[in-house]
Design a protein around this motif. Structure first.
Motif, PDB file in Angstrom:
ATOM      1  N   SER A   2      12.079 -15.705  -2.913  1.00 52.27           N
ATOM      2  CA  SER A   2      11.486 -14.469  -2.437  1.00 52.27           C
ATOM      3  C   SER A   2      11.119 -14.619  -0.974  1.00 52.27           C
ATOM      4  O   SER A   2      10.481 -15.568  -0.585  1.00 52.27           O
ATOM      5  N   ALA A   3      11.537 -13.669  -0.186  1.00 48.96           N
ATOM      6  CA  ALA A   3      11.197 -13.687   1.238  1.00 48.96           C
ATOM      7  C   ALA A   3      10.431 -12.421   1.556  1.00 48.96           C
ATOM      8  O   ALA A   3      10.871 -11.329   1.235  1.00 48.96           O
ATOM      9  N   SER A   4       9.280 -12.563   2.161  1.00 50.81           N
ATOM     10  CA  SER A   4       8.479 -11.393   2.505  1.00 50.81           C
ATOM     11  C   SER A   4       8.604 -11.106   3.988  1.00 50.81           C
ATOM     12  O   SER A   4       8.613 -12.005   4.795  1.00 50.81           O
ATOM     13  N   MET A   5       8.716  -9.825   4.313  1.00 47.98           N
ATOM     14  CA  MET A   5       8.770  -9.429   5.709  1.00 47.98           C
ATOM     15  C   MET A   5       7.379  -9.092   6.225  1.00 47.98           C
ATOM     16  O   MET A   5       7.191  -8.859   7.390  1.00 47.98           O
ATOM     17  N   ARG A   6       6.380  -9.047   5.315  1.00 56.17           N
ATOM     18  CA  ARG A   6       4.999  -8.812   5.707  1.00 56.17           C
ATOM     19  C   ARG A   6       4.100  -9.350   4.599  1.00 56.17           C
ATOM     20  O   ARG A   6       4.379  -9.177   3.426  1.00 56.17           O
ATOM     21  N   ALA A   7       3.008  -9.988   4.954  1.00 55.44           N
ATOM     22  CA  ALA A   7       2.116 -10.580   3.957  1.00 55.44           C
ATOM     23  C   ALA A   7       1.453  -9.489   3.124  1.00 55.44           C
ATOM     24  O   ALA A   7       1.169  -8.407   3.612  1.00 55.44           O
ATOM     25  N   MET A   8       1.220  -9.811   1.851  1.00 53.53           N
ATOM     26  CA  MET A   8       0.563  -8.873   0.952  1.00 53.53           C
ATOM     27  C   MET A   8      -0.787  -9.436   0.526  1.00 53.53           C
ATOM     28  O   MET A   8      -0.963 -10.642   0.482  1.00 53.53           O
ATOM     29  N   PRO A   9      -1.729  -8.577   0.186  1.00 53.54           N
ATOM     30  CA  PRO A   9      -3.008  -9.073  -0.313  1.00 53.54           C
ATOM     31  C   PRO A   9      -2.804  -9.809  -1.625  1.00 53.54           C
ATOM     32  O   PRO A   9      -1.953  -9.442  -2.430  1.00 53.54           O
ATOM     33  N   SER A  10      -3.588 -10.857  -1.855  1.00 53.59           N
ATOM     34  CA  SER A  10      -3.377 -11.687  -3.032  1.00 53.59           C
ATOM     35  C   SER A  10      -4.149 -11.197  -4.252  1.00 53.59           C
ATOM     36  O   SER A  10      -3.880 -11.638  -5.356  1.00 53.59           O
ATOM     37  N   SER A  11      -5.116 -10.304  -4.078  1.00 47.46           N
ATOM     38  CA  SER A  11      -5.896  -9.835  -5.213  1.00 47.46           C
ATOM     39  C   SER A  11      -5.515  -8.412  -5.588  1.00 47.46           C
ATOM     40  O   SER A  11      -4.830  -7.729  -4.844  1.00 47.46           O
ATOM     41  N   SER A  12      -5.980  -8.003  -6.753  1.00 45.57           N
ATOM     42  CA  SER A  12      -5.775  -6.668  -7.307  1.00 45.57           C
ATOM     43  C   SER A  12      -4.342  -6.443  -7.778  1.00 45.57           C
ATOM     44  O   SER A  12      -3.424  -7.163  -7.430  1.00 45.57           O
ATOM     45  N   THR A  13      -4.189  -5.404  -8.556  1.00 47.62           N
ATOM     46  CA  THR A  13      -2.881  -5.054  -9.090  1.00 47.62           C
ATOM     47  C   THR A  13      -2.027  -4.448  -7.988  1.00 47.62           C
ATOM     48  O   THR A  13      -2.484  -3.583  -7.247  1.00 47.62           O
ATOM     49  N   ARG A  14      -0.801  -4.923  -7.886  1.00 48.32           N
ATOM     50  CA  ARG A  14       0.133  -4.400  -6.890  1.00 48.32           C
ATOM     51  C   ARG A  14       1.293  -3.734  -7.620  1.00 48.32           C
ATOM     52  O   ARG A  14       1.734  -4.201  -8.661  1.00 48.32           O
ATOM     53  N   SER A  15       1.776  -2.654  -7.038  1.00 55.91           N
ATOM     54  CA  SER A  15       2.914  -1.942  -7.635  1.00 55.91           C
ATOM     55  C   SER A  15       4.152  -2.151  -6.769  1.00 55.91           C
ATOM     56  O   SER A  15       4.050  -2.361  -5.560  1.00 55.91           O
ATOM     57  N   PHE A  16       5.303  -2.070  -7.426  1.00 53.95           N
ATOM     58  CA  PHE A  16       6.566  -2.361  -6.767  1.00 53.95           C
ATOM     59  C   PHE A  16       7.639  -1.367  -7.187  1.00 53.95           C
ATOM     60  O   PHE A  16       7.635  -0.893  -8.326  1.00 53.95           O
ATOM     61  N   LEU A  17       8.558  -1.092  -6.279  1.00 53.02           N
ATOM     62  CA  LEU A  17       9.827  -0.469  -6.610  1.00 53.02           C
ATOM     63  C   LEU A  17      10.892  -1.522  -6.325  1.00 53.02           C
ATOM     64  O   LEU A  17      10.812  -2.222  -5.309  1.00 53.02           O
ATOM     65  N   ALA A  18      11.861  -1.615  -7.210  1.00 54.51           N
ATOM     66  CA  ALA A  18      12.940  -2.590  -7.041  1.00 54.51           C
ATOM     67  C   ALA A  18      14.270  -1.860  -6.990  1.00 54.51           C
ATOM     68  O   ALA A  18      14.439  -0.796  -7.595  1.00 54.51           O
ATOM     69  N   PHE A  19      15.219  -2.484  -6.290  1.00 57.32           N
ATOM     70  CA  PHE A  19      16.519  -1.879  -6.061  1.00 57.32           C
ATOM     71  C   PHE A  19      17.636  -2.856  -6.389  1.00 57.32           C
ATOM     72  O   PHE A  19      17.623  -3.997  -5.947  1.00 57.32           O
ATOM     73  N   ASP A  20      18.607  -2.360  -7.166  1.00 60.83           N
ATOM     74  CA  ASP A  20      19.861  -3.075  -7.399  1.00 60.83           C
ATOM     75  C   ASP A  20      20.888  -2.394  -6.506  1.00 60.83           C
ATOM     76  O   ASP A  20      21.406  -1.324  -6.837  1.00 60.83           O
ATOM     77  N   PHE A  21      21.136  -2.997  -5.349  1.00 64.11           N
ATOM     78  CA  PHE A  21      21.975  -2.387  -4.318  1.00 64.11           C
ATOM     79  C   PHE A  21      23.451  -2.434  -4.677  1.00 64.11           C
ATOM     80  O   PHE A  21      23.960  -3.447  -5.148  1.00 64.11           O
ATOM     81  N   GLY A  22      24.125  -1.319  -4.429  1.00 68.10           N
ATOM     82  CA  GLY A  22      25.567  -1.237  -4.533  1.00 68.10           C
ATOM     83  C   GLY A  22      26.074  -0.293  -3.464  1.00 68.10           C
ATOM     84  O   GLY A  22      25.315   0.535  -2.945  1.00 68.10           O
ATOM     85  N   LEU A  23      27.338  -0.405  -3.112  1.00 70.86           N
ATOM     86  CA  LEU A  23      27.884   0.453  -2.064  1.00 70.86           C
ATOM     87  C   LEU A  23      27.853   1.921  -2.452  1.00 70.86           C
ATOM     88  O   LEU A  23      27.607   2.782  -1.619  1.00 70.86           O
ATOM     89  N   LYS A  24      28.109   2.232  -3.715  1.00 70.58           N
ATOM     90  CA  LYS A  24      28.152   3.629  -4.183  1.00 70.58           C
ATOM     91  C   LYS A  24      26.876   4.067  -4.903  1.00 70.58           C
ATOM     92  O   LYS A  24      26.547   5.244  -4.928  1.00 70.58           O
ATOM     93  N   ARG A  25      26.185   3.107  -5.537  1.00 69.01           N
ATOM     94  CA  ARG A  25      25.003   3.434  -6.340  1.00 69.01           C
ATOM     95  C   ARG A  25      23.914   2.382  -6.105  1.00 69.01           C
ATOM     96  O   ARG A  25      24.211   1.217  -5.886  1.00 69.01           O
TER      97      ARG A  25
END
Length: 138
Positions: A2-25
């Protein structure tokens, strides 16, 4: 991996969106650090500005703390053309939305989604990618 482009807070619940990248979808999933589970949302079947407009709507709706992008590599871990494309997509997400972006090795996520009988393989793959990331959180 995992590589982060910006540090995140270490406490509390964090939410995420994830992406499965494809050229068409691009498959999209949502999840959080409390349950460490992900839910497939949808597949975006658009390119260019239309793709990013659809992603912007999802970010507005879900208000994630960070984004996760699956990065494909060969079975032996070496990069290929789609590796670089997915990494470029991750950089574009960070540049457009100013959220931390984490990259995850997504080898076999589509195979796993297909084996589970998923109806939307791209969104299910995104959920697998996100759960992999969430299970590796400290």
């Amino acid at each position: 991996m995992s590589a982060s482009m910006r540090a995140m807070p270490s406490s509390s619940t964090r939410s995420f969106l994830a992406f499965d990248f494809g050229l068409k979808r691009v498959g999209v999933a949502a999840g959080n650090s409390l349950t460490r589970q992900a839910t497939p949302l949808r597949t975006i079947a658009a390119e260019g500005d239309a793709r990013f407009a659809a992603i912007a709507r999802l970010i507005d709706e879900w208000q994630p703390d960070a984004l996760v992008v699956g990065v494909p590599v060969h079975p032996d871990g070496t990069p290929h053309d789609n590796t670089r494309r997915a990494q470029r997509f991750a950089r574009q997400l960070h540049g457009r939305f100013r959220l931390p972006v984490h990259e995850v090795d997504e080898r076999y996520s589509t195979t796993e989604a297909a084996a589970s009988g998923a109806r939307d393989l791209d969104a299910a793959s995104a959920a697998i990618i996100l759960e992999q990331y969430l299970h590796n959180l400290a």
